[in-house]
Scaffold this motif. Structure first.
Motif, short mmCIF file in Angstrom:
data_model
loop_
_atom_site.label_atom_id
_atom_site.label_comp_id
_atom_site.label_asym_id
_atom_site.label_seq_id
_atom_site.Cartn_x
_atom_site.Cartn_y
_atom_site.Cartn_z
N LEU A 99 -17.31 13.49 -9.29
CA LEU A 99 -17.17 12.50 -10.35
C LEU A 99 -18.48 12.36 -11.10
CD1 LEU A 99 -15.51 10.26 -11.74
CD2 LEU A 99 -16.35 8.68 -9.99
N LEU A 100 -18.44 12.62 -12.41
CA LEU A 100 -19.64 12.53 -13.25
C LEU A 100 -19.71 11.18 -13.95
CD1 LEU A 100 -19.50 16.13 -14.76
CD2 LEU A 100 -20.77 15.33 -12.75
N TRP A 101 -18.58 10.73 -14.49
CA TRP A 101 -18.50 9.39 -15.08
C TRP A 101 -17.04 9.01 -15.32
CZ3 TRP A 101 -15.95 9.87 -19.63
CH2 TRP A 101 -16.18 10.99 -20.44
N THR A 102 -16.82 7.73 -15.54
CA THR A 102 -15.51 7.24 -15.94
C THR A 102 -15.67 6.30 -17.13
OG1 THR A 102 -15.57 5.35 -14.43
CG2 THR A 102 -14.56 7.37 -13.61
N LEU A 103 -14.65 6.26 -17.96
CA LEU A 103 -14.56 5.26 -19.03
C LEU A 103 -13.31 4.43 -18.75
CD1 LEU A 103 -15.41 4.24 -21.97
CD2 LEU A 103 -13.52 5.68 -22.74
N GLU A 104 -13.48 3.13 -18.66
CA GLU A 104 -12.35 2.25 -18.36
C GLU A 104 -11.81 1.64 -19.64
OE1 GLU A 104 -11.00 -1.16 -15.15
OE2 GLU A 104 -13.05 -0.37 -15.15
N THR A 105 -10.49 1.75 -19.84
CA THR A 105 -9.82 1.14 -20.98
C THR A 105 -8.90 0.03 -20.47
OG1 THR A 105 -7.84 2.57 -21.01
CG2 THR A 105 -9.84 3.42 -22.07
N ASP A 106 -8.18 -0.60 -21.39
CA ASP A 106 -7.37 -1.76 -21.04
C ASP A 106 -5.89 -1.44 -20.83
OD1 ASP A 106 -9.55 -3.49 -21.07
OD2 ASP A 106 -9.35 -3.90 -23.21
N ASN A 107 -5.55 -0.17 -20.76
CA ASN A 107 -4.14 0.17 -20.53
C ASN A 107 -4.07 1.63 -20.07
OD1 ASN A 107 -1.29 0.06 -20.50
ND2 ASN A 107 -1.23 -1.19 -22.35
N TYR A 108 -2.83 2.12 -19.87
CA TYR A 108 -2.64 3.50 -19.45
C TYR A 108 -3.34 4.48 -20.39
CZ TYR A 108 1.47 1.26 -17.27
OH TYR A 108 2.31 0.44 -16.58
N ILE A 109 -3.78 5.61 -19.82
CA ILE A 109 -4.21 6.74 -20.65
C ILE A 109 -3.17 7.83 -20.49
CG2 ILE A 109 -5.96 8.49 -21.08
CD1 ILE A 109 -8.06 6.50 -20.23
N HIS A 110 -2.35 7.98 -21.49
CA HIS A 110 -1.28 8.99 -21.51
C HIS A 110 -1.73 10.22 -22.29
CE1 HIS A 110 3.07 10.11 -21.39
NE2 HIS A 110 2.68 10.83 -22.42
N ALA A 111 -2.50 9.99 -23.34
CA ALA A 111 -2.89 11.06 -24.26
C ALA A 111 -3.93 12.00 -23.64
CB ALA A 111 -3.45 10.47 -25.55
N THR A 112 -3.98 13.19 -24.17
CA THR A 112 -5.02 14.15 -23.82
C THR A 112 -6.20 13.97 -24.76
OG1 THR A 112 -3.37 15.72 -23.01
CG2 THR A 112 -5.53 16.62 -23.64
N PRO A 113 -7.42 13.87 -24.26
CA PRO A 113 -8.56 13.70 -25.16
C PRO A 113 -8.81 14.95 -26.00
CG PRO A 113 -9.31 14.02 -22.90
CD PRO A 113 -7.82 13.87 -22.84
N ALA A 114 -9.26 14.71 -27.23
CA ALA A 114 -9.73 15.80 -28.09
C ALA A 114 -11.25 15.83 -28.01
CB ALA A 114 -9.27 15.57 -29.53
N VAL A 115 -11.83 17.01 -28.16
CA VAL A 115 -13.28 17.16 -28.02
C VAL A 115 -13.84 17.92 -29.21
CG1 VAL A 115 -15.12 18.16 -26.62
CG2 VAL A 115 -13.16 17.10 -25.50
N ALA A 116 -14.92 17.39 -29.78
CA ALA A 116 -15.62 18.07 -30.87
C ALA A 116 -17.04 17.52 -30.97
CB ALA A 116 -14.89 17.88 -32.20
N ASP A 117 -18.00 18.41 -31.16
CA ASP A 117 -19.40 18.03 -31.45
C ASP A 117 -19.98 17.09 -30.39
OD1 ASP A 117 -19.27 19.50 -33.86
OD2 ASP A 117 -18.34 17.79 -34.87
N GLY A 118 -19.71 17.39 -29.12
CA GLY A 118 -20.30 16.61 -28.04
C GLY A 118 -19.66 15.27 -27.80
#
Length: 263
Positions: A66-85
């Motif tokens: 585990l490197l890090w986590t980001l906590e949000t206020d609801n489910y994460i269903h979507a796949t993250p997009a990545v660009a420019d770091g």
């Protein structure tokens, strides 16, 4: 996701698996606290994946640390997009999150006021995605402003499909049984194509064509410019998966457990 000879996948028990692509042997597993429907994204030495426990995880690609986590206020269903770091995440918490890949620090939030299960398409400093409030949105990531909202003038249904962006077009499937093509600059409708059931499949654009499945059991190939039907295949079972295009072939899975490949 597949990278450097390793296959990464999450399951409904909340487990992330890394296995050898050549032999399927376990390399590592990592346990979250809720089911995973987000797809993993491999970026350099790390894997990003969301969970229904509301957290985005960054794990070491080789060892699952585990490197890090980001906590949000609801489910994460979507796949993250990545660009420019940066990682870009549409949340079920009605917030668009911009996260630094190195340490997981959230550098920006853009509230958009609707629930979404769709992943964002990132192009030209903008994010495009549909919502369960029957709209497609374009966000300016730098200014953190909503540039436009699209909804069909007559048919008001959710958008579960993730958008594809190419040549000034935003193409997305709707639960109104239609494929919608919009002007990326202003959100104006360019064309719609009617299928026989909801379209949860996410389109792929390649070679001036749109490839997409429908819950009517058919796979469609449409012209990008005008939306005319170029090809149709009856798979006999709903197609909610996204097609993959590589090496002159198209692959898509159906809900009756078959994998279909077109030349």
């Amino acid at each position: 996701a597949v990278a450097d000879g390793i296959v990464y996948v999450g399951d409904l028990g909340g487990m992330v698996h890394a296995v050898g692509a050549a032999d399927g042997k376990k390399i590592w597993t990592f346990k979250t606290t809720a089911e995973i429907k987000s797809s993993p994204v491999v970026v350099g030495d790390r894997v990003l994946i969301g969970s229904y426990d509301g957290k985005l995880y960054a794990l070491g690609a080789k060892d699952g640390a585990l490197l890090w986590t980001l906590e949000t206020d609801n489910y994460i269903h979507a796949t993250p997009a990545v660009a420019d770091g940066l990682a870009y995440l549409t949340g079920c918490d009605e917030v668009f999150h911009v996260v630094r890949l190195t340490d997981g620090k959230e550098v920006s939030q853009i509230p958009f006021g609707a629930n979404t299960g769709a992943s964002a398409a990132i192009a030209g400093g903008r994010a495009y995605f549909g919502t369960f409030s029957n709209e497609v949105l374009a966000l300016d990531i730098k200014s953190r402003k909503i540039l436009w909202r699209y909804s069909h003038k007559d048919r008001h249904f959710p958008f579960y499909s993730s958008a594809a962006v190419s040549d000034g077009f935003v193409v997305i499937g709707g639960r109104d049984k239609m494929v919608h093509a919009l002007n990326a600059a202003n959100g104006k409708a360019r064309w719609t194509f009617m299928t026989r059931a909801r379209v949860d499949s996410s389109p792929v654009i390649a070679g001036g064509r749109v490839y997409i499945g429908s819950s009517d059991g058919r796979f469609y190939v449409l012209g990008l410019t005008k939306g005319e039907k170029l090809f149709e295949y009856d798979a006999g079972a709903a197609l909610t998966a996204s097609p993959a295009v590589a090496s002159g072939r198209i692959v898509i899975g159906s809900l009756d457990g078959r994998l279909i490949c077109f030349g």
